[in-house]
Design an enzyme around this catalytic site. Structure first.
Site, short mmCIF file in Angstrom:
data_model
loop_
_atom_site.label_atom_id
_atom_site.label_comp_id
_atom_site.label_asym_id
_atom_site.label_seq_id
_atom_site.Cartn_x
_atom_site.Cartn_y
_atom_site.Cartn_z
N HIS A 122 -7.19 45.97 9.41
CA HIS A 122 -8.64 45.81 9.38
C HIS A 122 -9.16 44.72 10.32
O HIS A 122 -10.36 44.63 10.56
CB HIS A 122 -9.13 45.57 7.94
CG HIS A 122 -8.88 44.19 7.41
ND1 HIS A 122 -9.56 43.69 6.33
CD2 HIS A 122 -8.01 43.21 7.79
CE1 HIS A 122 -9.14 42.46 6.07
NE2 HIS A 122 -8.20 42.15 6.94
N ASP A 123 -8.27 43.91 10.87
CA ASP A 123 -8.69 42.86 11.81
C ASP A 123 -9.20 43.43 13.14
O ASP A 123 -9.90 42.70 13.87
CB ASP A 123 -7.51 41.93 12.14
CG ASP A 123 -7.16 40.99 11.00
OD1 ASP A 123 -8.00 40.80 10.10
OD2 ASP A 123 -6.04 40.44 11.02
#
Length: 346
Positions: A255-256
């Site tokens: 998700h980064d």
């Protein structure tokens, strides 16, 4: 927004609008190590707490602070005002006592020390699409974290704290019987590897991360006395191929990044796995209707604050990305709270 009578009510509006009040009360209590103090003393009066924590505010405001924590369910109270004594609620005692291995306050410490201020600039993030953290001063978030040992340790313990329950749940719920090796990419403090190794004595695990993380991970491994089956390895997932293993895991990694980098990381996982190998990502996976998992949606906005382009995703997104790379099938396993494991089989 309606109440139980079916009539419009401002209650929910005000509850969410003042939500930062409640957050700051809890975050302040964690910062003062109030729950650790109460775990040690078992029970204290408001005046004893005021004296120990060196509060200079009025007695009434100390009562307000402690009674708010009681109202939220974090403390238990016997008596009233001057005669009251306070103790930890069971959940608080287990998860917010800094001296217990179950402590998850690292995430709350980071929320207080870093993210509380940055989230005040959410409007700017939405208007500009730019990160609202250290990057506003021209600094790269991860470079800044990794060059400061204290901040790196705080960040790692924050990430570990938010995921500990999920790692235990995965170890208990997923069938690891056919795997002999596991590599956790971006393994941080090695907690995922440790939880898998603890519950499955036949698996050897490797926590793979940047060189600066290894001392912190090795310290945790030593605490669990699992040095024989959990090792650290150093690498950079932008530059290096992943180590080969039967299972590749990532906790709060995908998700980064934007979609292009997500696909690159999934491809590297695919390349490191044998036929029949398994890729597992653990995150606050957003529900398909995008109207239930509020934490997943807020975490995705947190990626706007932190990276500008990173975002959280649904199981359908994960299914699309992994099958485009070549994985044969996927599944999702709910873990604790709003988090899930999404799994792809090669």
């Amino acid at each position: 927004m309606e109440n139980h009578s079916g009539q419009p009510s401002p209650g929910s509006i005000m509850q969410i609008g003042t939500g930062f009040w409640a957050s700051k009360i809890l975050l302040s209590a964690v910062r003062f190590e109030l729950f650790t103090l109460l775990a040690e003393r078992k029970q204290m009066t408001a005046n004893e707490i005021k004296s120990k924590l060196r509060f200079k505010c009025t007695d009434r405001h100390v009562f307000d602070f402690l009674d708010a924590l009681t109202t939220f369910g974090f403390l238990k109270r016997d008596g009233f005002l001057e005669t009251a004594s306070y103790s930890n609620a069971p959940d608080t005692d287990l998860f917010l006592d800094k001296k217990k291995p179950t402590y998850i306050g690292g995430m709350l410490e980071m929320l207080n020390n870093r993210l509380y201020g940055f989230w005040g600039n959410l409007e700017s993030g939405l208007l500009t699409g730019h990160p609202q953290n250290e990057a506003k001063q021209g600094e790269n978030l991860f470079e800044k974290l990794y060059e400061d040992a204290d901040r790196l340790k705080e960040f790692i313990h924050a990430m570990s704290g938010i995921q500990m329950g999920n790692f235990i749940a995965l170890a208990q719920q997923f069938d690891f019987s056919k795997a002999k090796s596991l590599v956790d990419i971006g393994g941080s403090a090695a907690l995922l590897s440790l939880m898998i190794a603890k519950h499955h004595s036949h698996i050897s695990c490797t926590s793979w991360d940047l060189p600066a993380v290894a001392p912190i991970a090795n310290e945790t491994i030593q605490q669990f006395q699992l040095q024989d089956r959990v090792k650290t390895a150093e690498g950079d997932f932008f530059k290096d191929s992943f180590p080969q293993a039967d299972i590749i895991t990532m906790g709060n990694i995908l998700h980064d990044w934007d979609e292009e980098i997500k696909m690159m990381l999934i491809q590297k996982a695919y390349d490191a796995l044998p036929e029949g190998g398994i890729f597992i990502a653990i995150e606050g996976v957003i529900d398909e209707d995008r109207n239930k998992n509020a934490f997943g949606l807020m975490m995705s906005l947190n990626m706007l604050i932190e990276t500008g382009t990173g975002f959280d995703y649904t199981f359908a997104d994960f299914d699309k990305w992994t099958k485009a790379i070549g994985f044969k099938k996927t599944e999702i396993i709910p873990l604790t709270g709003p988090s899930s494991a999404v799994i792809a089989y090669k």
